[in-house]
Write an enzyme that holds these catalytic residues in place. Structure first.
Site, mmCIF file in Angstrom:
data_model
loop_
_atom_site.group_PDB
_atom_site.id
_atom_site.type_symbol
_atom_site.label_atom_id
_atom_site.label_comp_id
_atom_site.label_asym_id
_atom_site.label_seq_id
_atom_site.Cartn_x
_atom_site.Cartn_y
_atom_site.Cartn_z
ATOM 1 C CG MET A 1 2.232 -10.882 2.570
ATOM 2 S SD MET A 1 3.845 -11.417 3.221
ATOM 3 C CE MET A 1 4.540 -9.848 3.757
ATOM 4 C CB VAL B 1 5.410 5.580 -2.421
ATOM 5 C CG1 VAL B 1 6.649 5.561 -1.537
ATOM 6 C CG2 VAL B 1 5.737 6.220 -3.773
ATOM 7 C CG ASP B 2 9.465 2.245 -1.272
ATOM 8 O OD1 ASP B 2 9.773 3.248 -1.943
ATOM 9 O OD2 ASP B 2 9.799 2.098 -0.086
ATOM 10 C CB SER B 3 4.826 -2.216 -3.000
ATOM 11 O OG SER B 3 3.822 -1.501 -2.321
ATOM 12 C CB CYS C 1 4.983 -3.374 10.988
ATOM 13 S SG CYS C 1 5.079 -5.184 11.074
ATOM 14 N N GLY D 1 0.812 -1.207 0.000
ATOM 15 C CA GLY D 1 0.000 0.000 0.000
ATOM 16 C C GLY D 1 0.846 1.258 0.000
ATOM 17 C CB CYS E 1 9.033 -10.254 8.167
ATOM 18 S SG CYS E 1 7.532 -9.924 7.211
#
Length: 350
Positions: A37, A16-18, A191, A14, A94
């Site tokens: 995920m 900007v990078d992805s 996170c 969600g 992760c």
């Protein structure tokens, strides 16, 4: 790699990078499938942002219910490591178990040959038919340190489109395309502990109350009380709970005695460490060799002698290193920025 424009599963957070990762892959002709995920504590807003971005870019999108696996493989391991007196890096787990474990399996189920994420790192051909994990071009954003657990054989199936870009360049691409998340802030700290209060989180998660205990000086004299050793880490200076005329730092923790030892900065330095659960990203070497090592995420690589010992590696630093901490990762690089391997620091050698 990728010249035949294969089908790729893109991890979408969600952010900007992805989002830019999908855009760049589509521009290169890849057939993209988005996957987000859903983890313990995932933000519904981030999932919706990923879904909307996928729709905007015209690709299918899947929400993957990985909350149970995340709790077991990341959160529980994080808490248990702190209870052992270690300072874990949950991003490593992760990546190890979810992004390059379960997500890779899901890619296969969805008929994808490749997976891609918005990490700032590179996968480059090594000239001998294989692939190497290499530092991102932007030294301030390089994330290769937390990517060392990727299985070596998966490198040929992994894409990091942002590896040659800076964050500023990525945001500029997003703004040019009118992405609503172009200025969305980066995620901070861990996170699943957004407030940064590790001790309170661990007490809520475990149902335990971590007892207060003695803070000792280098000579073993009691100089204060801590409110839970699990909430302190090696090298920490603020919030230790001891007043002093000079700067003092957490130098050691003893879980068995529930004590924390503090001392001056010079007490933080060590000559080497032993790392466990080692993952080689090259053909495992037959003996010791010289390379560069990082024992913390933001540290600059330091010269060291790398001594393989079965599934463990002994690292002998050319110069004493500060605040080497059990539970953190030790990652070895060559002089060109390629990751040779990495593992979890199990023991500090003074």
């Amino acid at each position: 790699m990728g010249q035949d424009k294969k089908r790729v599963l893109v991890g979408m957070s969600g952010g900007v990078d992805s989002s830019v990762t999908v855009l760049l892959l589509k521009e290169q002709g890849y057939d993209c499938v988005g996957a987000t995920m859903e983890l313990m504590g995932s933000s519904p807003e981030n999932i919706e942002d990923a879904r909307q971005t996928a729709g905007r870019l015209g690709i299918p999108h899947h929400v993957l219910g990985f909350a149970d696996a995340f709790e077991e493989k990341v959160v529980r391991r994080f808490v248990e490591a702190y209870e052992r007196g270690e300072t874990p890096n949950p991003c490593v787990d992760c990546n190890r178990f979810l992004k390059f474990g379960l997500l890779y399996q899901k890619a296969r189920e969805l008929g994808c040959d490749l997976i891609a994420t918005g990490h700032y790192a590179q996968v480059l051909e090594d000239g001998a038919g294989g692939f190497r994990l290499v530092k991102g071009a932007d030294p301030g954003r390089d994330q290769s340190y937390v990517l060392y657990p990727i299985p070596r054989e998966q490198l040929a199936h992994t894409l990091f489109p942002l590896g040659r870009l800076s964050k500023a360049e990525v945001r500029a691409i997003a703004e040019r395309e009118g992405f609503p998340n172009a200025r969305k802030g980066d995620s901070q700290d861990i996170c699943f502990i957004p407030d940064g209060d590790y001790l309170s989180f661990m007490e809520r998660y475990s149902g335990k109350t971590y007892p207060a205990g003695d803070i000792l000086d280098q000579a073993g004299k009691v100089v204060g009380r801590h409110r839970g050793a699990a909430g302190l880490t090696i090298g920490q200076r603020r919030g230790v709970g001891v007043s002093s005329s000079g700067r003092i730092y957490v130098c050691a923790k003893c879980v068995a005695d529930n004590t924390v030892t503090v001392g001056p900065e010079e007490a933080l330095y060590s000559s080497g460490c032993m790392a466990k659960d080692w993952n080689w990203l090259i053909v495992p070497p037959g003996g010791p060799f010289d390379a560069l090592v990082k024992t913390r995420y933001r540290q600059r690589e330091q010269p060291a002698r790398v001594c393989p010992q079965g599934d463990r590696v002994r690292l002998e630093f050319a110069q004493p290193q500060r605040a080497v901490t059990p539970g953190q990762a030790a990652v070895v690089y060559d002089e060109n920025g390629a990751v040779l391997g990495g593992g979890t620091i199990a023991q500090v050698i003074t």
